[in-house]
Design a protein around this motif. Structure first.
Motif, PDB file in Angstrom:
ATOM      1  N   VAL A 254     -26.760  23.555   6.568  1.00  0.00           N
ATOM      2  CA  VAL A 254     -28.147  23.780   6.976  1.00  0.00           C
ATOM      3  C   VAL A 254     -28.494  25.261   6.990  1.00  0.00           C
ATOM      4  O   VAL A 254     -29.541  25.679   6.485  1.00  0.00           O
ATOM      5  N   LEU A 255     -27.608  26.079   7.564  1.00  0.00           N
ATOM      6  CA  LEU A 255     -27.927  27.488   7.789  1.00  0.00           C
ATOM      7  C   LEU A 255     -27.374  28.408   6.706  1.00  0.00           C
ATOM      8  O   LEU A 255     -27.887  29.521   6.533  1.00  0.00           O
ATOM      9  N   GLY A 256     -26.319  27.981   6.002  1.00  0.00           N
ATOM     10  CA  GLY A 256     -25.619  28.881   5.104  1.00  0.00           C
ATOM     11  C   GLY A 256     -24.757  29.846   5.896  1.00  0.00           C
ATOM     12  O   GLY A 256     -24.903  29.994   7.119  1.00  0.00           O
ATOM     13  N   HIS A 257     -23.838  30.521   5.204  1.00  0.00           N
ATOM     14  CA  HIS A 257     -22.943  31.433   5.904  1.00  0.00           C
ATOM     15  C   HIS A 257     -23.698  32.594   6.544  1.00  0.00           C
ATOM     16  O   HIS A 257     -23.459  32.951   7.709  1.00  0.00           O
ATOM     17  N   ALA A 258     -24.619  33.187   5.819  1.00  0.00           N
ATOM     18  CA  ALA A 258     -25.385  34.320   6.360  1.00  0.00           C
ATOM     19  C   ALA A 258     -26.259  33.884   7.531  1.00  0.00           C
ATOM     20  O   ALA A 258     -26.364  34.589   8.542  1.00  0.00           O
ATOM     21  N   GLY A 259     -26.867  32.714   7.415  1.00  0.00           N
ATOM     22  CA  GLY A 259     -27.700  32.223   8.510  1.00  0.00           C
ATOM     23  C   GLY A 259     -26.887  31.918   9.749  1.00  0.00           C
ATOM     24  O   GLY A 259     -27.324  32.195  10.874  1.00  0.00           O
ATOM     25  N   LEU A 260     -25.689  31.356   9.562  1.00  0.00           N
ATOM     26  CA  LEU A 260     -24.814  31.068  10.695  1.00  0.00           C
ATOM     27  C   LEU A 260     -24.390  32.354  11.392  1.00  0.00           C
ATOM     28  O   LEU A 260     -24.325  32.424  12.620  1.00  0.00           O
ATOM     29  N   ALA A 261     -24.107  33.390  10.606  1.00  0.00           N
ATOM     30  CA  ALA A 261     -23.690  34.674  11.177  1.00  0.00           C
ATOM     31  C   ALA A 261     -24.784  35.317  12.025  1.00  0.00           C
ATOM     32  O   ALA A 261     -24.498  36.191  12.844  1.00  0.00           O
ATOM     33  N   ASN A 262     -26.022  34.892  11.845  1.00  0.00           N
ATOM     34  CA  ASN A 262     -27.143  35.446  12.605  1.00  0.00           C
ATOM     35  C   ASN A 262     -27.721  34.455  13.613  1.00  0.00           C
ATOM     36  O   ASN A 262     -28.817  34.648  14.112  1.00  0.00           O
ATOM     37  N   SER A 263     -26.943  33.413  13.941  1.00  0.00           N
ATOM     38  CA  SER A 263     -27.434  32.376  14.847  1.00  0.00           C
ATOM     39  C   SER A 263     -26.512  32.225  16.051  1.00  0.00           C
ATOM     40  O   SER A 263     -25.488  31.546  15.969  1.00  0.00           O
ATOM     41  N   PRO A 264     -26.857  32.838  17.189  1.00  0.00           N
ATOM     42  CA  PRO A 264     -26.033  32.685  18.392  1.00  0.00           C
ATOM     43  C   PRO A 264     -26.005  31.254  18.925  1.00  0.00           C
ATOM     44  O   PRO A 264     -25.119  30.901  19.685  1.00  0.00           O
ATOM     45  N   THR A 265     -26.990  30.443  18.525  1.00  0.00           N
ATOM     46  CA  THR A 265     -27.045  29.046  18.960  1.00  0.00           C
ATOM     47  C   THR A 265     -27.140  28.141  17.727  1.00  0.00           C
ATOM     48  O   THR A 265     -28.173  27.515  17.481  1.00  0.00           O
ATOM     49  N   PRO A 266     -26.086  28.069  16.934  1.00  0.00           N
ATOM     50  CA  PRO A 266     -26.169  27.351  15.655  1.00  0.00           C
ATOM     51  C   PRO A 266     -26.470  25.863  15.806  1.00  0.00           C
ATOM     52  O   PRO A 266     -27.194  25.295  14.987  1.00  0.00           O
ATOM     53  N   ALA A 267     -25.912  25.217  16.825  1.00  0.00           N
ATOM     54  CA  ALA A 267     -26.164  23.786  16.995  1.00  0.00           C
ATOM     55  C   ALA A 267     -27.650  23.526  17.228  1.00  0.00           C
ATOM     56  O   ALA A 267     -28.240  22.625  16.617  1.00  0.00           O
ATOM     57  N   ALA A 268     -28.249  24.313  18.107  1.00  0.00           N
ATOM     58  CA  ALA A 268     -29.680  24.144  18.379  1.00  0.00           C
ATOM     59  C   ALA A 268     -30.505  24.476  17.149  1.00  0.00           C
ATOM     60  O   ALA A 268     -31.507  23.798  16.861  1.00  0.00           O
ATOM     61  N   ASP A 269     -30.098  25.485  16.399  1.00  0.00           N
ATOM     62  CA  ASP A 269     -30.852  25.866  15.206  1.00  0.00           C
ATOM     63  C   ASP A 269     -30.775  24.787  14.125  1.00  0.00           C
ATOM     64  O   ASP A 269     -31.761  24.531  13.421  1.00  0.00           O
ATOM     65  N   VAL A 270     -29.600  24.159  13.984  1.00  0.00           N
ATOM     66  CA  VAL A 270     -29.462  23.073  13.014  1.00  0.00           C
ATOM     67  C   VAL A 270     -30.373  21.913  13.385  1.00  0.00           C
ATOM     68  O   VAL A 270     -31.118  21.375  12.553  1.00  0.00           O
TER      69      VAL A 270
END
Length: 443
Positions: A254-270
């Protein structure tokens, strides 16, 4: 039918189902929901990130196999404390209990309780000032459940674990199915950079795998422990490794590697990306439940360590007492929870994470090393239902890898990990002062 314990007055009530869920619940806390972005920042690609998570899982599995044999050999309350005391003497056991109380269990619980409060506040749109009081309230709830017997505590813990697995399943399904796995080139990587940042990523990932030793602390309350403990550890670890790998693939899809690296709350962002605000709130509820369940296991199992130390005279005698009706170490539980509350109020998540992770994995390495002592001194005394397959390589690989990571963490983060090491060493003079003042008999 419950089987009376041969040590400490505990009652053997935990079935294989209960024990396996304790393994899963003790490992899956907030780490997989909070730390993937840190690991992504310290790796160069999605495949490198997945290698770190799976590699850490395999390393933890090696340690779990060793603890399965240890639990079969010494199926009594106290876990690592008992193994270190038997193999290396009362000073080693005391240092584990000292560090567990001050840093390992209390620090990780305080950190995860803060995560519980953070997500709960987000769900109900509460102000940031409520986070620490809410974290303390969660700890009060946990202690209130467990003062009245392990049966009720185990039932609620099973519910916590099943709900957190439901949250993991929801996250994986939404990430992989609704977002379309493969559309973001999850596994695309430059092979020349796959190893970049591995050591920096290892510490937060290992924190997410911490907790595989907690079941052994409760071994005095497990039915047929020689068979149940190994099975529960193996089943629980395999489930966790698969779950962690799938969750990270969902993040990357969903986020990609770069997006994950900039997401402190990846589960919520997904979930926000896939299902909008409702999805984000649903996963926040799941994370809050997951973290609260983790806190429950750390406090309950840690109290058993303090109780065993009290029996040996290496801690206050009062903590050795079990409630006459509920057979629970209530004094030890109140003491550990009280210190955890203090850390929750005064500490920050990042500091507690580094202190707890370093101390926890150092203790795990020494705990695994006791397998060699038991093999030399204990074999032939009683038949065993489980032995580490491939011995001696699993304990050797585990100890060597953890030692390497600990050295690298001291180099990369000397202040926080150095403080953790100093806390451990500070227990040495405390031990000798304690022996002089209270003259405990050598266990």
């Amino acid at each position: 039918m419950s089987e009376p314990s041969t040590s400490g007055g505990y009652i053997r009530r935990l079935s294989l189902w209960d024990a396996a869920l304790i393994v899963v619940g003790g490992i899956i806390g907030g780490g997989i929901f909070l730390n993937s972005y840190i690991a992504a920042q310290r790796t160069s690609s999605g495949i490198a990130l997945l290698l770190v998570w799976v590699g850490a899982g395999v390393l933890t599995l090696l340690g779990a196999l060793c603890y399965a044999e240890l639990g079969a050999r010494r199926p009594r309350a106290g876990g690592s404390y008992v193994y270190l005391r038997d193999a290396f003497g009362s000073l080693a056991g005391f240092l584990f209990g000292w560090t567990m109380l001050l840093v390992i269990y209390s620090g990780s619980t305080a950190a995860v309780a803060t995560g519980f409060a953070t997500y709960t506040a987000a769900v109900f749109n509460l102000p940031p000032t409520i986070v620490r009081p809410l974290a303390v309230g969660g700890l009060v709830f946990i202690i209130g459940i467990n003062l009245f017997g392990l049966k009720l505590g185990a039932q609620i813990q099973n519910l916590f674990t099943l709900l957190k697995l439901l949250a993991v399943a929801m996250l994986v399904v939404c990430g992989l199915v609704f977002a379309g796995v493969g559309s973001s080139n999850v596994l695309t990587a430059d092979p020349s950079h796959i190893g970049v940042g591995f050591m920096g990523a290892a510490l937060p990932v290992l924190f997410a795998y911490s907790g595989f030793t907690y079941l052994n602390n409760l071994a005095g309350e497990v039915r047929n422990p020689q068979r149940t403990l190994p099975r529960a550890l193996l089943l629980g670890m395999l489930l966790v490794i698969v779950a962690y790998a799938l969750v990270n693939i969902a993040y990357l899809a969903v986020l990609g590697h770069a997006g994950l690296a900039n997401s402190p709350t990846p589960a919520a962002d997904v979930m926000q990306h896939v299902a909008g605000p409702i999805g984000a709130k649903l996963i926040a509820v799941g994370i809050a439940i997951s973290t609260l369940g983790f806190c429950n296991i750390t406090l309950v199992s840690g109290a058993r360590v303090l109780q065993a130390m009290g029996e040996d005279g290496l801690f206050f005698r009062g903590v050795a007492r079990l409630h006459p009706k509920h057979h629970t170490p209530n004094v030890a539980l109140i003491l550990l929870t009280g210190w955890t509350m203090l850390l929750t109020i005064t500490g920050s998540y990042g500091q507690l994470l580094d202190y707890a992770t370093f101390g926890d994995w150092l203790a795990c390495a020494f705990g695994v090393a006791t397998v060699f002592w038991y093999r030399r001194h204990d074999d032939g005394h009683a038949p065993l239902d489980f032995r580490v397959p491939g011995y001696p390589w699993p304990p050797i690989l585990f100890i060597a890898t953890v030692g390497w990571i600990m050295v690298q963490s001291l180099i990369s983060s000397p202040v926080n990990t150095g403080i953790g090491l100093l806390i451990i060493l500070a227990g040495v003079p405390v031990y000798y002062v304690w022996r002089r003042l209270f003259s405990p008999a050598e266990p």
